[in-house]
Design a protein around this motif. Structure first.
Motif, PDB file in Angstrom:
ATOM      1  N   ASP A   1       0.795  -1.218   0.000  1.00 23.13           N
ATOM      2  CA  ASP A   1       0.000   0.000   0.000  1.00 23.13           C
ATOM      3  C   ASP A   1       0.830   1.272   0.000  1.00 23.13           C
ATOM      4  O   ASP A   1       0.367   2.299  -0.452  1.00 23.13           O
ATOM      5  N   SER A   2       2.068   1.223   0.492  1.00 22.20           N
ATOM      6  CA  SER A   2       2.858   2.440   0.592  1.00 22.20           C
ATOM      7  C   SER A   2       3.220   3.010  -0.775  1.00 22.20           C
ATOM      8  O   SER A   2       3.498   4.181  -0.889  1.00 22.20           O
ATOM      9  N   VAL A   3       3.247   2.202  -1.823  1.00 31.12           N
ATOM     10  CA  VAL A   3       3.575   2.690  -3.157  1.00 31.12           C
ATOM     11  C   VAL A   3       2.466   2.368  -4.159  1.00 31.12           C
ATOM     12  O   VAL A   3       2.672   2.447  -5.348  1.00 31.12           O
ATOM     13  N   ASN A   4       1.319   2.003  -3.680  1.00 29.41           N
ATOM     14  CA  ASN A   4       0.201   1.640  -4.531  1.00 29.41           C
ATOM     15  C   ASN A   4      -0.720   2.855  -4.689  1.00 29.41           C
ATOM     16  O   ASN A   4      -1.287   3.322  -3.721  1.00 29.41           O
ATOM     17  N   PHE A   5      -0.856   3.350  -5.914  1.00 32.64           N
ATOM     18  CA  PHE A   5      -1.702   4.510  -6.161  1.00 32.64           C
ATOM     19  C   PHE A   5      -3.140   4.133  -6.487  1.00 32.64           C
ATOM     20  O   PHE A   5      -3.976   4.998  -6.660  1.00 32.64           O
TER      21      PHE A   5
ATOM     22  N   ILE B   1     -13.533  13.440 -11.081  1.00 33.01           N
ATOM     23  CA  ILE B   1     -12.772  13.019  -9.909  1.00 33.01           C
ATOM     24  C   ILE B   1     -11.451  13.753  -9.999  1.00 33.01           C
ATOM     25  O   ILE B   1     -10.770  13.700 -11.027  1.00 33.01           O
ATOM     26  N   ARG B   2     -11.103  14.479  -8.928  1.00 34.29           N
ATOM     27  CA  ARG B   2      -9.878  15.286  -8.920  1.00 34.29           C
ATOM     28  C   ARG B   2      -8.955  14.822  -7.797  1.00 34.29           C
ATOM     29  O   ARG B   2      -9.406  14.601  -6.675  1.00 34.29           O
ATOM     30  N   PHE B   3      -7.663  14.700  -8.109  1.00 36.24           N
ATOM     31  CA  PHE B   3      -6.659  14.383  -7.101  1.00 36.24           C
ATOM     32  C   PHE B   3      -5.279  14.745  -7.629  1.00 36.24           C
ATOM     33  O   PHE B   3      -5.125  15.087  -8.797  1.00 36.24           O
ATOM     34  N   SER B   4      -4.280  14.684  -6.766  1.00 32.76           N
ATOM     35  CA  SER B   4      -2.901  15.000  -7.132  1.00 32.76           C
ATOM     36  C   SER B   4      -2.000  13.819  -6.824  1.00 32.76           C
ATOM     37  O   SER B   4      -2.220  13.098  -5.855  1.00 32.76           O
ATOM     38  N   LEU B   5      -0.987  13.650  -7.660  1.00 37.28           N
ATOM     39  CA  LEU B   5       0.034  12.621  -7.448  1.00 37.28           C
ATOM     40  C   LEU B   5       1.403  13.273  -7.542  1.00 37.28           C
ATOM     41  O   LEU B   5       1.588  14.259  -8.257  1.00 37.28           O
ATOM     42  N   ASN B   6       2.358  12.699  -6.865  1.00 33.88           N
ATOM     43  CA  ASN B   6       3.731  13.176  -6.928  1.00 33.88           C
ATOM     44  C   ASN B   6       4.249  12.983  -8.347  1.00 33.88           C
ATOM     45  O   ASN B   6       4.126  11.908  -8.911  1.00 33.88           O
ATOM     46  N   ALA B   7       4.830  14.021  -8.917  1.00 37.77           N
ATOM     47  CA  ALA B   7       5.349  13.940 -10.279  1.00 37.77           C
ATOM     48  C   ALA B   7       6.757  13.363 -10.331  1.00 37.77           C
ATOM     49  O   ALA B   7       7.225  12.977 -11.394  1.00 37.77           O
TER      50      ALA B   7
END
Length: 133
Positions: free
Chosen positions: A66-70, A90-96
């Motif tokens: 889960d720690s690296v599962n998006f 649906i809006r969200f942000s992920l590390n680029a």
């Protein structure tokens, strides 16, 4: 998009339309096929691809890590009333930035939604993000 070593985020907006209105899961949706460990425990699938010398390779993310599962579970969006057809965003942000120790030329994400009837949406893809290391 060209990114350096600064912290950056990819802002994601996924537009959806569903005639049955059966997008999303409740917290009590834990029996098969929505049980933990099954393919459909998640209903939003996020894949990460690294690109090196023009060749894209999916970065394997184990289902149980889960720690690296998006991947994520979208909550039940079914409207009340007779008409169940829905649409929205649906809006969200992920590390680029890529994971520590991974230094690709560039990378991109893909996304797919699955409804409760297990209908899979089209796969959508972000722009390719280039990196300077």
């Amino acid at each position: 998009m060209k990114l350096g070593n600064e912290d950056s985020a990819v802002n994601i907006v996924i537009s959806y339309t569903d005639g049955d209105g059966d997008i999303g899961l409740n917290t009590d949706d834990t029996l098969a096929p929505y049980n933990y460990g099954s393919k459909y425990f998640y209903n939003l699938f996020v894949n990460v691809y690294r690109v090196d010398n023009g060749i894209a390779t999916r970065i394997a993310i184990p289902l149980t890590t889960d720690s690296v599962n998006f991947n994520d579970r979208i909550t039940d969006l079914t409207p009340t009333g007779k008409s169940k057809a829905i649409s929205g965003e649906i809006r969200f942000s992920l590390n680029a930035k890529p994971y520590p120790g991974i230094f690709p030329d560039s990378m991109f994400y893909t996304f797919q939604i699955v409804d409760r009837s297990l209908n899979e949406s089209n796969v959508v893809k972000t722009n390719v993000m280039k990196f300077d290391f």
